[in-house]
Each structure stands twice: as C-alpha cells, then as structure tokens.
Motif scaffolding. Structure first.
Motif, PDB file in Angstrom:
ATOM      1  N   UNK A   3       0.372  -1.685  -0.292  1.00 54.70           N
ATOM      2  CA  UNK A   3       0.193   0.584   0.350  1.00 54.70           C
ATOM      3  C   UNK A   3       0.893   1.061  -0.003  1.00 54.70           C
ATOM      4  N   UNK A   4       0.307   2.265  -0.327  1.00 57.08           N
ATOM      5  CA  UNK A   4       1.617   3.413  -0.650  1.00 57.08           C
ATOM      6  C   UNK A   4       1.130   3.912   0.256  1.00 57.08           C
ATOM      7  N   UNK A   5       0.965   3.995   1.453  1.00 54.22           N
ATOM      8  CA  UNK A   5       0.395   4.592   3.024  1.00 54.22           C
ATOM      9  C   UNK A   5       2.541   4.126   3.693  1.00 54.22           C
ATOM     10  N   UNK A   6       2.488   2.822   3.483  1.00 50.23           N
ATOM     11  CA  UNK A   6       3.521   1.675   4.136  1.00 50.23           C
ATOM     12  C   UNK A   6       4.433   1.882   3.068  1.00 50.23           C
ATOM     13  N   UNK A   7       4.236   2.246   2.080  1.00 53.94           N
ATOM     14  CA  UNK A   7       5.492   2.317   0.502  1.00 53.94           C
ATOM     15  C   UNK A   7       6.170   4.204   1.128  1.00 53.94           C
ATOM     16  N   UNK A   8       5.345   4.780   1.295  1.00 52.40           N
ATOM     17  CA  UNK A   8       5.671   5.611   1.915  1.00 52.40           C
ATOM     18  C   UNK A   8       6.584   6.312   3.710  1.00 52.40           C
ATOM     19  N   UNK A   9       5.562   5.585   4.386  1.00 47.93           N
ATOM     20  CA  UNK A   9       6.198   5.500   5.604  1.00 47.93           C
ATOM     21  C   UNK A   9       7.668   4.977   5.853  1.00 47.93           C
ATOM     22  N   UNK A  10       8.015   3.603   4.831  1.00 48.56           N
ATOM     23  CA  UNK A  10       9.422   3.452   4.749  1.00 48.56           C
ATOM     24  C   UNK A  10      10.449   4.056   4.272  1.00 48.56           C
ATOM     25  N   UNK A  11      10.574   5.143   2.934  1.00 48.99           N
ATOM     26  CA  UNK A  11      11.176   5.614   2.310  1.00 48.99           C
ATOM     27  C   UNK A  11      11.087   7.446   2.755  1.00 48.99           C
ATOM     28  N   UNK A  42      12.313  -2.849   0.096  1.00 47.31           N
ATOM     29  CA  UNK A  42      10.876  -3.165   1.121  1.00 47.31           C
ATOM     30  C   UNK A  42       9.903  -2.929   0.791  1.00 47.31           C
ATOM     31  N   UNK A  43       9.229  -1.233   0.033  1.00 45.55           N
ATOM     32  CA  UNK A  43       8.579  -0.465  -0.234  1.00 45.55           C
ATOM     33  C   UNK A  43       7.991  -0.997  -1.949  1.00 45.55           C
ATOM     34  N   UNK A  44       9.087  -1.559  -2.369  1.00 46.54           N
ATOM     35  CA  UNK A  44       8.940  -2.160  -3.131  1.00 46.54           C
ATOM     36  C   UNK A  44       8.043  -3.679  -3.804  1.00 46.54           C
TER      37      UNK A  44
END
Length: 186
Positions: A3-11, A42-44
């Motif tokens: 999900x975009x929110x998790x990817x954003x929180x990681x990066x 991880x985000x991808x």
C-alpha cells in the motif's frame, strides 16, 4: 503490491548521511545510501531485479543475517513468498543492532528497524498471508468437495453430455419342464 501509505512511511523522509558515523571502510553517505536502498527494496515488495550482488553483500552482513552461500540463496530464502518476507522482517526487527557505529552499520540498523516497525509493513504482510492461506484452502476444499461429494443429480444435462437410456431388464425364460408319464394321463 505494498500500500502507498506503507511505502511512503518506509521511504520518507530519505535517510541523510548526517545521521550516521563513518567506519574505517564506509562513509556516512554509504550508510545512508544502503539504508535508502533497503527501504526502497522493501517498499517495492522486494523485486528480484533490485537484489544485486553489492546490495546482497551489505545486507547479508547486517541485522544478524547470514550469507546463505550466495545472492540467489539469500533471495530465495527471504523474498520469494509472503511467508519468507515475514521471516525476514521478524529477524530484522528482532535484531538488537549490536556494535560500535564506528566499526559497524549498527547506527543505520537501528534507524531502519525503527522505520520498518513504524511503517506497519510486517502487519500488512501477515494479513496478506492470512488471505493467501484462506484463498488456497478454500480452493482446495472446493476441489475436494467436487471429487468426494459430487451432485447426485445434475441439474440439466449439457449438450455435450450424451443421454443414455436406462437399461431394460431382460427376463430369462424359465427352463423347460420335463413332462412325466403321470402328467400325460391325468
């Protein structure tokens, strides 16, 4: 897909070199670059094409992971299924990040562990695994039911199903009875 929110929180925000100490062999910028590459990986959702040998060599020396002999073995162990990714994340999050930052990547490890923990990535993978397991088990149940509990009467024969008439019972004639002398004169 993560999900975009998790990817954003990681990066985001990107890791900056001023957060880290240099080692004898690596600069703070090297540490930040590796950390950002790991978080992006991880985000991808761990794409194989991003798992190159230099990345693997550094990762296999962080978070208490072992080399698994080579880049392919490491990737196959930790990134080919949702269950594998959960194992990787649990090992990474459980690592105490020992060592002096002047000699190890422990300062980077602490930041990455915190970022992963805050992102919710592990919980998302666990939910995904639950859904995958349920879907697989329901499909297996449907196959087994079709095999062992077939419909007693099909609702409507299809055009390709031949209609076979029920067999007609054949009666066998009674064997001829031998007449006796007494039958003739009675």
């Amino acid at each position: 897909m993560i999900p975009a929110a998790i990817a954003k929180a990681l990066r985001l925000p990107a890791l900056e070199a001023d957060l880290f100490q240099p080692t004898q062999w690596d600069s703070p910028a090297d540490k930040a670059a590796f950390g950002n590459a790991l978080l992006r990986f991880l985000a991808e959702d761990c794409p194989k094409e991003k798992f190159k040998k230099p990345f693997y060599q550094r990762l296999s020396n962080c978070f208490g992971h072992i080399a698994h002999y080579n880049v392919h073995g490491f990737y196959e162990t930790f990134f080919t299924s949702t269950a594998d990714k959960i194992e990787f994340l649990q090992q990474t999050l459980g690592y105490p990040c020992w060592g002096d930052p002047a000699h190890t990547f422990s300062d980077l490890e602490r930041v990455v562990v915190h970022r992963i923990a805050q992102s919710g990535l592990l919980d998302w993978h666990k939910r995904t695994l639950t859904i995958e397991t349920e879907t697989r088990e329901k499909a297996m149940l449907a196959r087994l039911k079709a095999k062992y509990e077939p419909d007693p009467l099909p609702s409507k024969p299809s055009a390709s199903t031949p209609i076979v008439p029920a067999p007609i019972p054949v009666s066998t004639p009674a064997p001829p009875q031998q007449t006796t002398l007494f039958d003739l004169f009675s």
